[in-house]
Write a protein that holds these residues in place. Structure first.
Motif, short mmCIF file in Angstrom:
data_model
loop_
_atom_site.label_atom_id
_atom_site.label_comp_id
_atom_site.label_asym_id
_atom_site.label_seq_id
_atom_site.Cartn_x
_atom_site.Cartn_y
_atom_site.Cartn_z
N ILE A 47 27.61 23.34 33.89
CA ILE A 47 29.13 23.25 33.51
C ILE A 47 29.73 24.63 34.11
CG2 ILE A 47 30.86 23.69 31.73
CD1 ILE A 47 28.77 22.02 29.70
N LEU A 48 30.72 24.36 34.99
CA LEU A 48 31.06 25.45 35.75
C LEU A 48 32.60 25.55 35.71
CD1 LEU A 48 29.47 24.61 39.13
CD2 LEU A 48 28.59 26.67 37.56
N CYS A 49 33.23 26.53 35.74
CA CYS A 49 34.66 26.98 35.47
C CYS A 49 35.34 26.08 36.76
CB CYS A 49 34.93 28.44 35.57
SG CYS A 49 34.68 29.38 36.91
N ARG A 50 34.74 26.15 38.04
CA ARG A 50 35.32 25.46 38.98
C ARG A 50 33.98 25.09 39.94
NH1 ARG A 50 38.33 30.73 41.32
NH2 ARG A 50 36.75 31.16 42.97
N ALA A 51 34.14 24.07 40.66
CA ALA A 51 33.21 23.72 41.64
C ALA A 51 32.50 25.01 42.67
CB ALA A 51 33.48 22.52 42.41
N ASP A 52 33.52 25.82 43.01
CA ASP A 52 32.95 26.79 44.00
C ASP A 52 32.99 28.13 43.32
OD1 ASP A 52 35.56 26.99 43.58
OD2 ASP A 52 36.14 27.36 45.63
N CYS A 53 32.73 27.92 41.97
CA CYS A 53 32.50 29.41 41.24
C CYS A 53 31.55 30.34 41.96
CB CYS A 53 32.19 29.14 39.85
SG CYS A 53 31.57 30.70 38.98
N ALA A 54 31.94 31.62 42.24
CA ALA A 54 31.18 32.42 43.01
C ALA A 54 30.22 33.22 42.09
CB ALA A 54 32.06 33.53 43.91
N GLY A 55 30.27 33.10 40.74
CA GLY A 55 29.57 33.71 39.87
C GLY A 55 29.77 35.31 39.80
N LEU A 56 28.48 35.77 39.03
CA LEU A 56 28.60 37.41 38.83
C LEU A 56 27.94 38.12 40.06
CD1 LEU A 56 27.77 37.37 35.24
CD2 LEU A 56 30.07 37.58 36.04
N CYS A 57 28.53 39.30 40.32
CA CYS A 57 27.62 40.07 41.19
C CYS A 57 26.47 40.66 40.68
CB CYS A 57 28.63 41.43 41.59
SG CYS A 57 27.77 42.80 42.55
N PRO A 58 25.29 40.52 41.54
CA PRO A 58 24.09 40.87 40.84
C PRO A 58 23.73 42.18 40.93
CG PRO A 58 23.75 40.19 43.16
CD PRO A 58 25.31 39.99 42.78
N PHE A 59 24.51 43.14 41.47
CA PHE A 59 24.68 44.50 41.40
C PHE A 59 25.64 44.98 40.30
CE2 PHE A 59 23.59 43.43 45.70
CZ PHE A 59 22.49 44.11 46.15
N CYS A 60 26.64 44.91 40.08
CA CYS A 60 27.22 45.53 39.14
C CYS A 60 27.80 44.43 37.79
CB CYS A 60 28.61 46.02 39.75
SG CYS A 60 29.78 44.81 40.21
N GLY A 61 27.53 43.10 37.95
CA GLY A 61 27.97 42.27 37.06
C GLY A 61 29.35 41.77 36.86
N LYS A 62 30.07 42.20 37.70
CA LYS A 62 31.43 41.92 37.64
C LYS A 62 31.81 40.34 38.35
CE LYS A 62 33.79 46.28 37.98
NZ LYS A 62 34.27 47.33 38.86
N SER A 63 32.62 39.69 37.92
CA SER A 63 33.19 38.31 38.42
C SER A 63 33.30 38.60 39.91
CB SER A 63 34.25 37.74 37.61
OG SER A 63 34.53 36.74 38.09
N LEU A 64 32.80 37.57 40.69
CA LEU A 64 33.07 37.61 42.20
C LEU A 64 34.26 36.66 42.31
CD1 LEU A 64 29.55 37.42 43.74
CD2 LEU A 64 31.05 39.37 43.72
N ASN A 65 34.68 36.03 41.39
CA ASN A 65 35.83 35.27 41.58
C ASN A 65 37.00 36.13 41.27
OD1 ASN A 65 34.39 32.73 41.71
ND2 ASN A 65 34.32 32.75 39.22
N ASP A 66 37.17 37.14 40.51
CA ASP A 66 38.18 37.77 40.21
C ASP A 66 38.16 39.06 41.21
OD1 ASP A 66 38.37 36.48 38.03
OD2 ASP A 66 37.79 38.07 36.68
N GLU A 67 37.20 39.47 41.58
CA GLU A 67 37.30 40.67 42.58
C GLU A 67 36.15 40.30 43.65
OE1 GLU A 67 36.47 44.63 41.30
OE2 GLU A 67 37.06 43.96 39.30
N PRO A 68 36.36 39.82 44.67
CA PRO A 68 35.27 39.65 45.64
C PRO A 68 35.02 40.75 46.06
CG PRO A 68 37.14 37.73 45.97
CD PRO A 68 37.61 38.98 44.86
N HIS A 69 33.52 41.12 46.40
CA HIS A 69 33.15 42.40 47.09
C HIS A 69 31.67 42.48 47.46
CE1 HIS A 69 32.07 42.87 42.60
NE2 HIS A 69 31.09 43.59 43.09
N VAL A 70 31.43 43.22 48.22
CA VAL A 70 30.14 43.81 48.68
C VAL A 70 29.78 44.92 48.49
CG1 VAL A 70 28.62 43.38 50.82
CG2 VAL A 70 30.37 41.99 50.47
#
Ligand SMILES: [Zn+2]
Ligand SMILES: [Zn+2]
Length: 177
Positions: free
Chosen positions: A125-148
């Motif tokens: 069950i996803l919030c949207r089909a292309d949900c980017a998920g959580l950052c494996p380093f800091c745990g922030k949402s990659l949807n709200d804050e796309p970052h590397v």
């Protein structure tokens, strides 16, 4: 929880009975998370169909589930249209021909609806089909804050360097040859 008494439903073979019922949908667990139907009571169409050898029950309703997204744990909703069918033989020889939701001439509509929903669920069950998920380093949402992260970028640079070093001896040999 909702159950439906079949006492008033007297059918002869070939006859059917249609009933509009409000079914309470219990919350359930899926993938370790809790999901609830909103609203938790839905209007459903119940059809009881008497055949020669038994009775066919069908239950149809639409529902919206709310719960956490599998990837980012944000709010996810899922719209489902459910159409369940159950069969109860008049003289059942084996369990295949009975419905587990029928007891003492009453149908446990909530249990049936819950199981029918479980069968209709997607793998995730996803919030949207292309949900980017959580950052494996800091745990922030990659949807709200796309970052590397620098560390991740540095890692990939080291990997590229290591790959070059491995390729180097072959390069030297080519020069010598
Ligand atoms: Zn998500
Ligand atoms: Zn991060």
């Amino acid at each position: 929880m909702t159950s439906f008494s079949l006492r008033q439903v007297k059918l002869r073979p070939g006859e059917e009975h249609r009933e509009a019922v409000d079914v309470e949908l219990p919350a359930f667990e899926f993938g370790g998370q809790r999901y609830v139907a909103v609203p938790e009571t839905v209007p459903a169409a119940l059809v009881v169909n008497r055949a020669n050898t038994g009775t066919v029950f069908s239950l149809a309703f639409a529902t919206r589930l709310h719960g956490p997204c599998y990837r980012c744990l944000g709010d996810a909703t899922l719209d489902l249209r459910i159409h369940g069918r159950e069969y109860q033989a008049e003289q059942p020889d084996d369990e295949e021909l009975t419905t587990p939701y029928l007891e003492s001439n009453a149908l446990d509509l909530s249990a049936w609806a819950r199981d029918a929903i479980a069968l209709a669920l997607p793998d995730k069950i996803l919030c949207r089909a292309d949900c980017a998920g959580l950052c494996p380093f800091c745990g922030k949402s990659l949807n709200d804050e796309p970052h590397v992260h620098e560390a991740a970028a540095a890692d990939s640079r080291w990997q590229a360097l290591a790959a070059l070093r491995e390729a180097a001896p072959g390069g030297d040999a080519a020069q010598i040859g």
